[in-house]
Design a protein around this motif. Structure first.
Motif, PDB file in Angstrom:
ATOM      1  N   ALA A  23       0.844  -1.207   0.000  1.00  0.00           N
ATOM      2  CA  ALA A  23       0.000   0.000   0.000  1.00  0.00           C
ATOM      3  C   ALA A  23       0.879   1.257   0.000  1.00  0.00           C
ATOM      4  N   LEU A  24       1.996   1.203   0.711  1.00  0.00           N
ATOM      5  CA  LEU A  24       2.906   2.359   0.728  1.00  0.00           C
ATOM      6  C   LEU A  24       3.486   2.609  -0.661  1.00  0.00           C
ATOM      7  N   GLU A  25       3.749   1.523  -1.376  1.00  0.00           N
ATOM      8  CA  GLU A  25       4.272   1.676  -2.741  1.00  0.00           C
ATOM      9  C   GLU A  25       3.232   2.366  -3.624  1.00  0.00           C
ATOM     10  N   ARG A  26       1.966   2.011  -3.418  1.00  0.00           N
ATOM     11  CA  ARG A  26       0.894   2.635  -4.206  1.00  0.00           C
ATOM     12  C   ARG A  26       0.785   4.140  -3.898  1.00  0.00           C
ATOM     13  N   VAL A  27       0.874   4.468  -2.606  1.00  0.00           N
ATOM     14  CA  VAL A  27       0.724   5.869  -2.198  1.00  0.00           C
ATOM     15  C   VAL A  27       1.933   6.704  -2.646  1.00  0.00           C
ATOM     16  N   LEU A  28       3.122   6.167  -2.435  1.00  0.00           N
ATOM     17  CA  LEU A  28       4.335   6.979  -2.652  1.00  0.00           C
ATOM     18  C   LEU A  28       4.851   6.905  -4.086  1.00  0.00           C
ATOM     19  N   LYS A  29       4.463   5.848  -4.819  1.00  0.00           N
ATOM     20  CA  LYS A  29       4.997   5.724  -6.176  1.00  0.00           C
ATOM     21  C   LYS A  29       3.900   5.608  -7.231  1.00  0.00           C
ATOM     22  N   ASP A  30       3.126   4.510  -7.189  1.00  0.00           N
ATOM     23  CA  ASP A  30       2.208   4.238  -8.310  1.00  0.00           C
ATOM     24  C   ASP A  30       1.165   5.339  -8.496  1.00  0.00           C
ATOM     25  N   ARG A  31       0.647   5.893  -7.379  1.00  0.00           N
ATOM     26  CA  ARG A  31      -0.414   6.907  -7.502  1.00  0.00           C
ATOM     27  C   ARG A  31       0.008   8.191  -6.788  1.00  0.00           C
ATOM     28  N   VAL A  32       1.272   8.541  -6.980  1.00  0.00           N
ATOM     29  CA  VAL A  32       1.836   9.681  -6.245  1.00  0.00           C
ATOM     30  C   VAL A  32       1.052  10.969  -6.492  1.00  0.00           C
ATOM     31  N   GLU A  33       0.506  11.125  -7.705  1.00  0.00           N
ATOM     32  CA  GLU A  33      -0.241  12.353  -8.026  1.00  0.00           C
ATOM     33  C   GLU A  33      -1.550  12.434  -7.221  1.00  0.00           C
ATOM     34  N   SER A  34      -2.077  11.270  -6.835  1.00  0.00           N
ATOM     35  CA  SER A  34      -3.349  11.264  -6.091  1.00  0.00           C
ATOM     36  C   SER A  34      -3.158  11.426  -4.586  1.00  0.00           C
ATOM     37  N   TYR A  35      -1.909  11.372  -4.135  1.00  0.00           N
ATOM     38  CA  TYR A  35      -1.639  11.468  -2.695  1.00  0.00           C
ATOM     39  C   TYR A  35      -0.589  12.543  -2.416  1.00  0.00           C
ATOM     40  N   PRO A  36      -0.926  13.819  -2.606  1.00  0.00           N
ATOM     41  CA  PRO A  36       0.068  14.869  -2.342  1.00  0.00           C
ATOM     42  C   PRO A  36       0.323  15.049  -0.845  1.00  0.00           C
ATOM     43  N   LYS A  37       1.368  15.805  -0.542  1.00  0.00           N
ATOM     44  CA  LYS A  37       1.627  16.145   0.862  1.00  0.00           C
ATOM     45  C   LYS A  37       0.454  16.975   1.376  1.00  0.00           C
ATOM     46  N   SER A  38       0.240  16.935   2.680  1.00  0.00           N
ATOM     47  CA  SER A  38      -0.932  17.621   3.236  1.00  0.00           C
ATOM     48  C   SER A  38      -0.864  19.131   2.984  1.00  0.00           C
ATOM     49  N   PRO A  39      -1.939  19.728   2.428  1.00  0.00           N
ATOM     50  CA  PRO A  39      -1.904  21.158   2.071  1.00  0.00           C
ATOM     51  C   PRO A  39      -1.710  22.066   3.282  1.00  0.00           C
ATOM     52  N   VAL A  40      -2.197  21.629   4.439  1.00  0.00           N
ATOM     53  CA  VAL A  40      -2.050  22.479   5.629  1.00  0.00           C
ATOM     54  C   VAL A  40      -0.578  22.550   6.033  1.00  0.00           C
ATOM     55  N   THR A  41       0.071  21.412   6.017  1.00  0.00           N
ATOM     56  CA  THR A  41       1.489  21.392   6.367  1.00  0.00           C
ATOM     57  C   THR A  41       2.270  22.277   5.407  1.00  0.00           C
ATOM     58  N   LYS A  42       1.891  22.167   4.130  1.00  0.00           N
ATOM     59  CA  LYS A  42       2.620  22.955   3.121  1.00  0.00           C
ATOM     60  C   LYS A  42       2.435  24.451   3.350  1.00  0.00           C
ATOM     61  N   ARG A  43       1.200  24.818   3.716  1.00  0.00           N
ATOM     62  CA  ARG A  43       0.941  26.230   3.950  1.00  0.00           C
ATOM     63  C   ARG A  43       1.766  26.727   5.139  1.00  0.00           C
ATOM     64  N   LEU A  44       1.909  25.882   6.131  1.00  0.00           N
ATOM     65  CA  LEU A  44       2.679  26.282   7.302  1.00  0.00           C
ATOM     66  C   LEU A  44       4.175  26.375   7.017  1.00  0.00           C
ATOM     67  N   LEU A  45       4.642  25.502   6.149  1.00  0.00           N
ATOM     68  CA  LEU A  45       6.075  25.519   5.822  1.00  0.00           C
ATOM     69  C   LEU A  45       6.419  26.679   4.902  1.00  0.00           C
ATOM     70  N   LYS A  46       5.415  27.165   4.193  1.00  0.00           N
ATOM     71  CA  LYS A  46       5.669  28.162   3.159  1.00  0.00           C
ATOM     72  C   LYS A  46       6.425  29.407   3.634  1.00  0.00           C
ATOM     73  N   PRO A  47       6.070  29.986   4.798  1.00  0.00           N
ATOM     74  CA  PRO A  47       6.820  31.183   5.201  1.00  0.00           C
ATOM     75  C   PRO A  47       8.314  30.911   5.342  1.00  0.00           C
ATOM     76  N   ALA A  48       8.691  29.680   5.643  1.00  0.00           N
ATOM     77  CA  ALA A  48      10.107  29.373   5.857  1.00  0.00           C
ATOM     78  C   ALA A  48      10.812  28.927   4.583  1.00  0.00           C
ATOM     79  N   ILE A  49      10.172  28.074   3.780  1.00  0.00           N
ATOM     80  CA  ILE A  49      10.895  27.517   2.630  1.00  0.00           C
ATOM     81  C   ILE A  49      10.137  27.698   1.313  1.00  0.00           C
ATOM     82  N   GLY A  50       9.151  28.593   1.316  1.00  0.00           N
ATOM     83  CA  GLY A  50       8.445  28.958   0.088  1.00  0.00           C
ATOM     84  C   GLY A  50       7.864  27.752  -0.635  1.00  0.00           C
ATOM     85  N   ASP A  51       7.806  27.876  -1.977  1.00  0.00           N
ATOM     86  CA  ASP A  51       7.337  26.760  -2.799  1.00  0.00           C
ATOM     87  C   ASP A  51       8.538  25.998  -3.331  1.00  0.00           C
TER      88      ASP A  51
END
Ligand code: HEM
Length: 457
Positions: free
Chosen positions: A66-94
């Protein structure tokens, strides 16, 4: 008469206390604040997947397929969590670490050649010099205090490396300011992001304002380093490799702001993680004198009296195994998170768009269906033959698939060079209470790693 050789003693180092009953939301919040791994239930170490609802529907995935499916086979369907990304943005942008889709792809294509083997080999002398300085600092600290905190020592060593290869050099930097800014960043963002991954309500207080203030210290500092480079002759370090990197498909290069965000991402993602792998490895060897002796014998045979260099790496197989086993027991990035964009099935169970996926790498690495005696320290698990029979997705210290850690080769080279250099010079023993593995963003040794070092010859 000689009998069979005695089996090596079984070494079981400290582990996280597991939750043996379902947690209420407030218990989850309290535990997540103290140590995110305490919310991982005992069943996660024995089942392929767990599901539940804490505000939102979530799944904990420990099954390698299942991890292979999430991280490789269907990587486009399982992005990193948008909230985490928004929080990281002030420090490391896009930056590479944070971006998704086309913006991630071009940056990854541009940065990938920077981490090619030939460039890493060119960076190795800086790591060798930092390893030698670390060995000396340990001697100084022993003379001054009679003990060391291996975590502090390894943070200093990897910081030395990052300053030299990413920011060279020392002249443009206030080292203490950078160091303080990075550690307060890690302290605060770690707690913030997990509460948000779990979709804990926004009224739960978060240290986000502190985080924004602290992380903002890093950006102008990096801007100054980049500006100073504009007129300087080119050097073959990480900063210049990135400065001139371009996407082979579009020819696009990074703007100064993109360069800054990516260099900050390298520092944030690479400096403490590598120090953690080293600190836990030193601790494990300190409590397992037989493994330490074996690693030291190998290191001394390869290195003689000098520090480890790139040419010694092929002879440091057991040292490498120790590091791999240390990252199995204490993966620096012990908990990853994704969000489902589409409906899917994992382990036969339905996944709905919007569900949260938790990937508790710590539990995967100690899973009873995947590892023999999972809580015991045994570097021989990573002997070349033994490693062949493993599922690729049951051991994920660097993640996997297209978003696998871009700094993996860099980190492994650095950690091997430093560990071999220290082992050839020093003999380590534990001093004081065992560290407690506690996670906020990274898996840290709470209480420090108290060791004594004695001349190792
Ligand atoms: C022992 C040391 C390290 C560990 C355990 C580690 C672990 C990881 C993991 C698990 C990921 C994947 C995260 C995810 O999929 O959600 C990752 C990504 C990343 N790491 Fe590392 N890392 C280490 C060292 C480094 C170093 C030295 C650098 C840079 C010099 C670095 C830069 C990055 C970047 C830029 C990404 C994002 C890659 C992408 O999404 O394309 N890491 N790391």
């Amino acid at each position: 008469m000689d009998g069979p050789a005695p089996a090596p003693p079984r070494i079981e180092p400290p582990r996280v206390a597991v939750a043996t009953r379902p947690l209420t939301i407030m218990e989850t919040v309290r535990k997540a604040r103290r140590n995110v791994l305490e919310i991982v239930p005992a069943l996660a170490y024995r089942q392929p997947m767990l599901s539940g609802v804490t505000v939102k529907r979530w799944h904990m995935v420990m099954d390698p397929g299942a991890l292979e499916r999430v991280l490789k086979d269907r990587v486009e369907s399982y992005p990193k969590s948008p909230v985490t990304k928004r929080l990281l943005k002030p420090a490391i942008g896009d930056s590479l670490f944070n971006a998704e889709g086309a913006h991630w792809r071009w940056q990854r294509r541009a940065a990938a050649p920077v981490f090619a083997h030939r460039h890493l080999v060119a960076l190795a002398p800086v790591m060798t010099a930092a390893a030698a300085r670390s060995a000396r600092r340990i001697g100084d600290e022993m003379s001054a205090r009679g003990r060391i905190d291996a975590y502090e020592q390894m943070i200093a060593a990897t910081f030395d490396v990052i300053c030299d290869v990413a920011l060279s050099g020392r002249e443009t930097l206030d080292r203490d300011a950078v160091s303080t800014a990075i550690s307060s960043y890690m302290e605060t963002v770690g707690r913030v992001s997990l509460l948000d991954v779990l979709s804990v309500p926004t009224w739960v207080p978060r240290p986000a304002t502190v985080f924004r203030r602290k992380s903002s210290d890093l950006r102008p500092l990096m801007d100054r380093v980049i500006a100073a480079r504009a007129d300087a002759p080119p050097r073959e370090d990480l900063m210049d490799l990135m400065r001139f990197a371009e996407d082979p498909e579009s020819g696009r290069k990074m703007t100064p702001a993109e360069l800054r965000d990516n260099m900050l991402a390298f520092i944030v993602a690479g400096h403490e993680t590598t120090a953690l792998a080293l600190s836990w490895a030193l601790y494990l060897l300190a409590i397992d004198p037989a493994a330490q002796e074996r690693a030291r014998t190998e290191a001394r045979a390869a290195l003689g009296d000098g520090p480890a260099e790139a040419a010694h790496l092929p002879a440091l197989t057991y040292v490498g195994q120790v590091l791999e086993e240390a990252m199995r027991l204490y993966p620096p990035a012990a908990f990853l998170a994704r969000i489902a964009l589409d409906d899917d099935r994992l382990c036969g169970r339905p996944i709905a768009a919007g569900d949260i996926l938790m990937l508790p790498i710590y539990a995967l690495h100690r899973h009873h269906m995947l590892w023999d005696d999972p809580d015991a320290f045994d570097p021989d698990r990573f002997a070349p033959e033994a490693a062949k029979s493993r599922h690729r997705y049951q051991y994920l210290p660097f993640g996997a698939g297209p978003r696998i850690c871009i700094g993996m080769g860099f980190a492994l080279m650095e950690a091997k060079l430093i560990l071999a250099t220290l082992l050839a010079k020093w003999r380590f023993a534990p001093d004081g209470p065992a560290p407690e593995p506690a996670m906020n963003l990274t898996l840290r040794p709470r209480g420090g790693v108290g060791l004594r070092a004695a001349a190792g010859v």
